[in-house]
Structures are given as C-alpha cells and as structure tokens.
Write a protein that holds these residues in place. Structure first.
Motif, PDB file in Angstrom:
ATOM      1  N   LYS A 173       7.637   8.031   1.156  1.00  7.27           N
ATOM      2  CA  LYS A 173       7.729   7.876   2.611  1.00  7.27           C
ATOM      3  C   LYS A 173       8.542   6.654   3.016  1.00  7.27           C
ATOM      4  N   GLN A 181      11.179   4.592  -1.595  1.00  9.00           N
ATOM      5  CA  GLN A 181      10.976   3.795  -2.813  1.00  9.00           C
ATOM      6  C   GLN A 181      11.299   2.314  -2.597  1.00  9.00           C
ATOM      7  N   MET A 222       0.828  -1.189   0.000  1.00  9.44           N
ATOM      8  CA  MET A 222       0.000   0.000   0.000  1.00  9.44           C
ATOM      9  C   MET A 222       0.874   1.254   0.000  1.00  9.44           C
ATOM     10  N   TYR A 223       1.923   1.260   0.805  1.00  3.22           N
ATOM     11  CA  TYR A 223       2.817   2.422   0.830  1.00  3.22           C
ATOM     12  C   TYR A 223       3.511   2.604  -0.516  1.00  3.22           C
ATOM     13  N   TYR A 224       3.967   1.512  -1.112  1.00  2.00           N
ATOM     14  CA  TYR A 224       4.684   1.629  -2.385  1.00  2.00           C
ATOM     15  C   TYR A 224       3.760   2.078  -3.506  1.00  2.00           C
ATOM     16  N   ALA A 225       2.480   1.712  -3.436  1.00  2.00           N
ATOM     17  CA  ALA A 225       1.546   2.083  -4.481  1.00  2.00           C
ATOM     18  C   ALA A 225       1.072   3.526  -4.343  1.00  2.00           C
ATOM     19  N   ARG A 226       0.923   4.008  -3.116  1.00  2.00           N
ATOM     20  CA  ARG A 226       0.346   5.335  -2.901  1.00  2.00           C
ATOM     21  C   ARG A 226       1.389   6.394  -2.560  1.00  2.00           C
ATOM     22  N   GLU A 227       2.253   6.101  -1.594  1.00  2.00           N
ATOM     23  CA  GLU A 227       3.231   7.099  -1.142  1.00  2.00           C
ATOM     24  C   GLU A 227       4.604   6.462  -1.050  1.00  2.00           C
TER      25      GLU A 227
END
Length: 288
Positions: free
Chosen positions: A9, A12, A1-6
């Motif tokens: 943070k 990468q 979820m982090y890699y897809a959206r933000e």
C-alpha cells in the motif's frame, strides 16, 4: 506499521527512505510543497508533520479524489488541514495552457461568509416551512378524525396508520433536503479550495516537489517541474529502478537540472545485547 504489515500500500517505502526524502526535499515550516503520492497518504502526512502547520501543501491526485487513510492517523489538528490543498492531475494541462477558468472561482472570505449566512438562513426557512406543512397536515387529519367519530374502529385504525406514514414521509423529505443542502455546501467548498490550489500553482514558485507514486515518474516529473521555483529541490521515489533510470536519462537530455543523483538506499539491522545494571558491576552506586 505499514511497512511491516502491508508494504504494497505504500509502494514498499521504508522509514529510512522516507526520512531521506524529507531531508533531500528540504521540507520545513513556511514552505510551499507539491506532493504527488500513492502511498495511502503516508508521505503527505510526513510532509505536513515536518512543516508543523505553517506554509502550504498542494496534493496532486488522480481519479475521483485523494486517498489519505494514513494522513488521518497522524492526529493532526484542524489548523493543519487548512494549509492542505488538492488539485486533480487531469486539469494540469488546462492550467499550464491557461485555458482553465480558475481566477473567477476564488471567492473572498467576506463574500463566502455572507453566502454561507444566506444559505443557512434560507435552509432554516425551508425547514420551518416544511415543518409547518407537516404540522398542518397532522392537525387537519386530527380534526377529520374528531368529526367522523361514527366510523368503525377498523377505519380509525387505517386512518391512524395513514397519519403515521404521512409524518414519516414528511421526515424523509426533510432528510433529503438537508442532505442536498449539505452536499451542495461540500461541493462549493471543494471548488473553492481547488481554485485556491490553482492560484498557488499559477504562481510557479513552489519550494519543493516530492513524487512517490506507482505511476511512471517521468511524465509526472516533467509536468510538475513547471510549477517549481528555480534552484529548488525535488525528490522522486519508485520501488523499481528501471523507471528511475528512464527519468534520469530524460532529465539529462532536457537539461536545466543540476546536482542530479540516482541513488539506492539500503538498511542494515544491528543486534545489540544489553546487560542489566546490577550491584555486581557498579558496587559503589546505590540502587534506588
């Protein structure tokens, strides 16, 4: 979820790269691992999940405190956080040189329990005394009101407003005292955990080291290698290759490191077409 959206943070960091970091770092239950990351606590939470609540994790942080937004999303029980320790980077030099006064700050469990009991009893007594003062003021004001019934109604209204403000003021004082006591308790607990983390680092027998930070990895790695046991693995991640090349060169010049590798992970997506199972393909198999 982090890699897809933000992805910014988490520097990468892809999920396949994270899995390789955990494997190469030999993260397992019962080990002592040092983690330095600025990925919103994603790497830290992954390490804690793989350890399963057994062992110890020492998180190094910069600034006023650590950031663990992603770690809290893992839903770990309270026992997992008992194995987590924090230590600031700005105190590493004092710890390495031996000038840091951490040995005297470690409080035994029995003394800590007695101290917390004393603090709780003291706070209860202070609360009772404060409540007595507030009740006494209210009773005194009520008696004055009963004796001076001949005053005009406007004066009685003003007096009742004064009683309300006095009670509200006493409640504010109680809230401030409770807040101060709770703040002091958290500070003492933080100092105690920091002293325990310093004791774990002073043993210099960590089983693994993982660095995934937006800071330059070379000074971090050269400093944290002092707390690693011999022949223990370490993993350094950076989203740019130039800092890793410099770190690789520095380690080769310093020596004392074996099986040093510099790699770049890549990921390929495959598209798979799935056909539904019907009676046409398997006529002899009954469908339920």
């Amino acid at each position: 979820m982090y890699y897809a959206r933000e992805p910014g943070k988490i520097c990468q960091l892809r999920y396949d790269t994270l899995a390789q970091m955990l494997t190469l770092g030999n993260i397992h239950a019962g080990s002592k691992v040092i983690v330095m990351e600025t990925c919103a606590g994603l790497v830290l939470g992954s390490v804690m999940e793989r350890m399963g609540g057994y062992g110890s994790v020492i998180q190094m942080y910069s600034g006023g405190g650590s950031v663990r937004a992603a770690t809290d999303c893992f839903g770990f029980p309270k026992s997992f956080y008992e194995t987590l320790y924090e230590f600031p980077l700005n105190k590493l030099d004092a710890l390495i040189s031996g000038t840091g006064n951490y040995s005297c700050q470690v409080i035994p469990a029995e003394e800590n329990a007695e101290k917390t009991d004393e603090e709780s009893s003291r706070s209860d007594c202070e609360k009772q005394e404060a409540s007595r003062d507030v009740v006494g003021d209210c009773l005194a004001e009520e008696s004055e009101e009963s004796m001076e019934t001949s005053r005009p109604e406007n004066e009685e209204g003003l007096k009742s407003c004064g009683n309300v403000s006095a009670n509200h003021k006493g409640g504010q004082n109680l809230d401030k005292e409770q807040f101060a006591i709770e703040k002091k308790r958290k500070q003492d607990e933080r100092r105690k955990r920091e002293s325990e983390a310093a004791k774990l680092l002073q043993d210099r027998n960590a089983d693994g080291l993982i660095i995934a930070s937006r800071f330059h990895p070379t000074p971090l790695l050269l400093t944290l290698l002092e707390f690693l046991s011999p022949s223990r693995p370490f993993v350094v991640y950076c989203q740019y290759k130039e800092p890793l090349l410099e770190c690789y060169t520095k380690l080769r010049e310093k020596g004392g490191v074996i099986s040093l590798k510099l790699s770049e992970t890549w990921l390929r997506h495959y598209q798979v077409i799935c056909f539904p199972i019907t009676q046409q393909y398997f006529p002899s198999i009954p469908l339920l």
